[in-house]
Design a protein around this motif. Structure first.
Motif, PDB file in Angstrom:
ATOM      1  N   ASN A   1      -2.537   6.601  50.827  1.00 44.75           N
ATOM      2  CA  ASN A   1      -1.561   5.799  51.562  1.00 44.75           C
ATOM      3  C   ASN A   1      -0.322   5.481  50.708  1.00 44.75           C
ATOM      4  O   ASN A   1      -0.304   4.520  49.932  1.00 44.75           O
ATOM      5  CB  ASN A   1      -2.277   4.514  52.011  1.00 44.75           C
ATOM      6  N   LYS A   2       0.713   6.295  50.893  1.00 42.55           N
ATOM      7  CA  LYS A   2       1.938   6.142  50.087  1.00 42.55           C
ATOM      8  C   LYS A   2       2.672   4.840  50.378  1.00 42.55           C
ATOM      9  O   LYS A   2       3.195   4.195  49.472  1.00 42.55           O
ATOM     10  CB  LYS A   2       2.869   7.337  50.306  1.00 42.55           C
ATOM     11  N   ALA A   3       2.698   4.448  51.676  1.00 41.64           N
ATOM     12  CA  ALA A   3       3.399   3.209  52.019  1.00 41.64           C
ATOM     13  C   ALA A   3       2.699   2.015  51.360  1.00 41.64           C
ATOM     14  O   ALA A   3       3.346   1.126  50.789  1.00 41.64           O
ATOM     15  CB  ALA A   3       3.431   3.034  53.536  1.00 41.64           C
TER      16      ALA A   3
ATOM     17  N   ILE B   1       9.725  16.197  49.126  1.00 38.29           N
ATOM     18  CA  ILE B   1       8.443  15.506  49.252  1.00 38.29           C
ATOM     19  C   ILE B   1       8.189  15.043  50.684  1.00 38.29           C
ATOM     20  O   ILE B   1       7.375  14.161  50.918  1.00 38.29           O
ATOM     21  CB  ILE B   1       8.347  14.324  48.245  1.00 38.29           C
ATOM     22  N   ASN B   2       8.920  15.653  51.612  1.00 40.67           N
ATOM     23  CA  ASN B   2       8.617  15.410  53.026  1.00 40.67           C
ATOM     24  C   ASN B   2       8.670  16.755  53.747  1.00 40.67           C
ATOM     25  O   ASN B   2       9.731  17.383  53.837  1.00 40.67           O
ATOM     26  CB  ASN B   2       9.606  14.413  53.633  1.00 40.67           C
ATOM     27  N   GLY B   3       7.518  17.172  54.252  1.00 40.54           N
ATOM     28  CA  GLY B   3       7.415  18.486  54.870  1.00 40.54           C
ATOM     29  C   GLY B   3       8.155  18.576  56.194  1.00 40.54           C
ATOM     30  O   GLY B   3       8.739  19.612  56.518  1.00 40.54           O
ATOM     31  N   THR B   4       8.144  17.481  56.949  1.00 43.67           N
ATOM     32  CA  THR B   4       8.798  17.487  58.264  1.00 43.67           C
ATOM     33  C   THR B   4      10.285  17.803  58.128  1.00 43.67           C
ATOM     34  O   THR B   4      10.816  18.673  58.812  1.00 43.67           O
ATOM     35  CB  THR B   4       8.640  16.094  58.929  1.00 43.67           C
TER      36      THR B   4
ATOM     37  N   GLY C   1       2.820  18.886  64.417  1.00 42.37           N
ATOM     38  CA  GLY C   1       1.951  17.871  63.805  1.00 42.37           C
ATOM     39  C   GLY C   1       2.302  17.507  62.377  1.00 42.37           C
ATOM     40  O   GLY C   1       1.512  16.900  61.680  1.00 42.37           O
ATOM     41  N   TYR C   2       3.537  17.850  61.906  1.00 41.18           N
ATOM     42  CA  TYR C   2       3.910  17.479  60.533  1.00 41.18           C
ATOM     43  C   TYR C   2       4.355  16.023  60.446  1.00 41.18           C
ATOM     44  O   TYR C   2       4.208  15.381  59.417  1.00 41.18           O
ATOM     45  CB  TYR C   2       5.091  18.328  60.028  1.00 41.18           C
ATOM     46  N   ALA C   3       4.951  15.543  61.559  1.00 42.22           N
ATOM     47  CA  ALA C   3       5.661  14.263  61.487  1.00 42.22           C
ATOM     48  C   ALA C   3       4.700  13.073  61.390  1.00 42.22           C
ATOM     49  O   ALA C   3       3.549  13.141  61.830  1.00 42.22           O
ATOM     50  CB  ALA C   3       6.553  14.113  62.722  1.00 42.22           C
TER      51      ALA C   3
ATOM     52  N   HIS D   1       8.946   6.330  49.832  1.00 43.67           N
ATOM     53  CA  HIS D   1       7.636   5.814  49.403  1.00 43.67           C
ATOM     54  C   HIS D   1       7.103   6.668  48.253  1.00 43.67           C
ATOM     55  O   HIS D   1       6.678   6.159  47.212  1.00 43.67           O
ATOM     56  CB  HIS D   1       6.619   5.879  50.555  1.00 43.67           C
ATOM     57  N   LYS D   2       7.127   7.984  48.461  1.00 39.45           N
ATOM     58  CA  LYS D   2       6.548   8.903  47.464  1.00 39.45           C
ATOM     59  C   LYS D   2       7.374   8.889  46.176  1.00 39.45           C
ATOM     60  O   LYS D   2       6.826   8.924  45.067  1.00 39.45           O
ATOM     61  CB  LYS D   2       6.467  10.309  48.050  1.00 39.45           C
ATOM     62  N   LEU D   3       8.696   8.841  46.324  1.00 42.16           N
ATOM     63  CA  LEU D   3       9.565   8.815  45.136  1.00 42.16           C
ATOM     64  C   LEU D   3       9.335   7.549  44.320  1.00 42.16           C
ATOM     65  O   LEU D   3       9.311   7.582  43.079  1.00 42.16           O
ATOM     66  CB  LEU D   3      11.031   8.895  45.567  1.00 42.16           C
TER      67      LEU D   3
HETATM   68  N1  HSE Z   1       4.957  13.187  57.302  1.00 39.30           N
HETATM   69  C1  HSE Z   1       4.665  13.628  55.976  1.00 39.30           C
HETATM   70  C2  HSE Z   1       5.491  14.880  55.714  1.00 39.30           C
HETATM   71  C3  HSE Z   1       3.188  13.899  55.834  1.00 39.30           C
HETATM   72  O1  HSE Z   1       6.143  15.373  56.633  1.00 39.30           O
HETATM   73  O2  HSE Z   1       5.527  15.345  54.594  1.00 39.30           O
HETATM   74  C4  HSE Z   1       2.676  13.868  54.438  1.00 39.30           C
HETATM   75  O3  HSE Z   1       2.916  12.674  53.776  1.00 39.30           O
END
Ligand code: HSE
Length: 436
Positions: A103-105, A157-160, A186-188, A203-205
């Motif tokens: 959980n990054k958040a 660091i965000n795939g979407t 289903g990425y979002a 969050h990830k940064l």
């Molecule tokens: N929504 C995030 C992404 C999923 O698009 O990277 C992984 O944290």
């Protein structure tokens, strides 16, 4: 054989993947750790779904039953959000249970409180899966690069958003046309604004910044700008100039403070990271001894994320009998050595810039613009003037600048926009070389 008893909160995509990987690779995992890792209890609101999947575990819809279960050694938190999950994680810690979370958040917002509680209770809180899914970037930053003074970290660091930007570039589509497709695939995130406005990346940064430099989580001070205003034409012009546009999370140590920022960024197309496409993630870390290093892989998805969750469980299995002093510190640095470093406001950040101006096609405009830049010691690196289309009286001018401080660029843009011949707001995208 030693046993590690696991309780999982949330048997959705990542929880299901974790259960599957633990079962499928049980023999290999035990060969590595010398410990049998058993899922003894699972909590999920959808009892029927959880019972169908977790056939060997006790299944409940009460997450507190898991964190209070005396048989559970380690709680895996995979429910997301940061209200109930915070309460559950703090309760698990108070009950002297180790915690693994994706959980990054939760870590970016409440990590400081959670690590203090974990230290007081001598338990592990592991969060490899919170950043870049299956890429072991937390392990790399905390351990593999431990000899280095880390200078900067920059990542997709965000795939979407990377998927959206890739589609915009490859198919010439606009932002709005691609968002729906990313959601369908289903990425979002549940709330896609977290993806497209850069919050998920921030969050990830925040987490990477804390463990790279040994400072507390400072999510509230991160500068966050997403991709919703990005126009197709700028992706095209950037490409003509040899650049790709990526949503980057960048954190840098400077003499004046730490930069902590997420925004669309031009990067030279010859960099490996510029060629990370689709929903993939990549992180570049610059250490003083090793130089730039690149980590690439799937940043989301059931089994890629489970790969990170299970690796954390294996660390817990190995270190369960150790004291905190024998374990890798939560934030990579000894807790008393964590420093409250200053985060630079975006106005004080230094960057090179891509500017796009819409100008009336008449003599002297370019001279006025270059004078405004020159007066503020902003040096021009490259320029592209597009011929107006037939019947058009306005042209696009694209300028790449050398590095300047953001507030200087803001003043220059305000002066350019005040020129009579400039007919629209100036588009500005920051640029990074990512070379040294
Ligand atoms: N929504 C995030 C992404 C999923 O698009 O990277 C992984 O944290």
């Amino acid at each position: 054989m030693k046993q590690l008893n696991v309780g999982i909160l949330g048997l959705g995509t990542v929880g299901g993947g974790t259960y599957t990987v633990l079962k499928r690779n049980a023999t290999e995992i035990t060969r590595r750790t010398g410990v049998e890792i058993n899922v003894v209890q699972v909590a999920d609101r959808n009892l029927a779904h959880a019972k169908a999947l977790a056939t060997d575990a006790d299944v409940t819809d009460d997450a507190f039953a898991v964190v209070n279960n005396p048989a559970v050694d380690v709680v895996v938190e995979l429910i997301g959000g940061y209200t109930l999950s915070r309460e559950l994680v703090l309760k698990a810690i108070a009950n002297k249970k180790h915690v693994v979370t994706a959980n990054k958040a939760l870590i970016a917002l409440h990590g400081n409180e959670i690590f203090a509680a974990a230290k007081a209770n001598n338990v592990i809180v592991a969060f490899e899966a919170a950043v870049a899914g299956g890429i072991p970037i937390i392990k790399a930053l905390r351990e593999g690069l431990g000899a280095n003074r880390i200078e900067w970290v920059a990542g997709i660091i965000n795939g979407t958003t990377n998927f959206i930007l890739t589609e915009m570039r490859e198919k010439g589509l606009n932002f709005a046309d691609v968002l729906g497709e990313a959601q369908r695939l289903g990425y979002a995130e549940a709330d896609p604004t977290f993806d497209v406005e850069g919050v998920d990346a921030a969050h990830k940064l925040t987490i990477m910044s804390a463990i790279a430099f040994g400072m507390p989580m400072k999510f509230e001070q991160a500068y966050t700008e997403g991709i919703t205003k990005l126009e197709q034409v700028d992706i095209k012009y950037a490409e003509e100039l040899g650049y790709r546009v990526k949503l980057l999370g960048i954190t840098k140590r400077t003499d004046k403070g730490v930069e902590l920022r997420v925004h669309p960024t031009l990067i030279p197309e010859k960099r490996l990271v510029a060629n990370v496409n689709g929903a993939m993630n990549a992180v570049v870390v610059k250490g003083d001894a090793v130089g730039p290093t690149l980590y690439y892989g799937a940043g989301a998805g059931a089994e890629p994320t489970a790969s990170a969750v299970v690796a954390d469980l294996m660390d817990v299995a190995r270190l369960i009998d150790a004291t905190n002093a024998q374990r890798v510190p939560y934030l990579a640095f000894q807790p008393e050595q964590v420093q409250d470093l200053v985060i630079l406001p975006i106005d004080d950040v230094q960057s090179a810039y891509y500017l796009r101006l819409r100008a009336s096609d008449k003599p002297g405009v370019l001279a006025d613009v270059t004078k405004i830049l020159g007066d503020r010691s902003i040096s021009i690196d490259a320029m592209l003037q597009k011929e107006p289309d037939e019947n058009e009286t306005e042209a696009d001018i694209v300028i790449l600048t050398h590095i300047t401080v953001e507030k200087n660029m803001n003043a220059a843009i305000a002066a350019i926009e005040a020129l009579d011949a400039i007919t629209a707001k100036v588009v500005r995208i920051r640029m990074e070389e990512l070379a040294k």
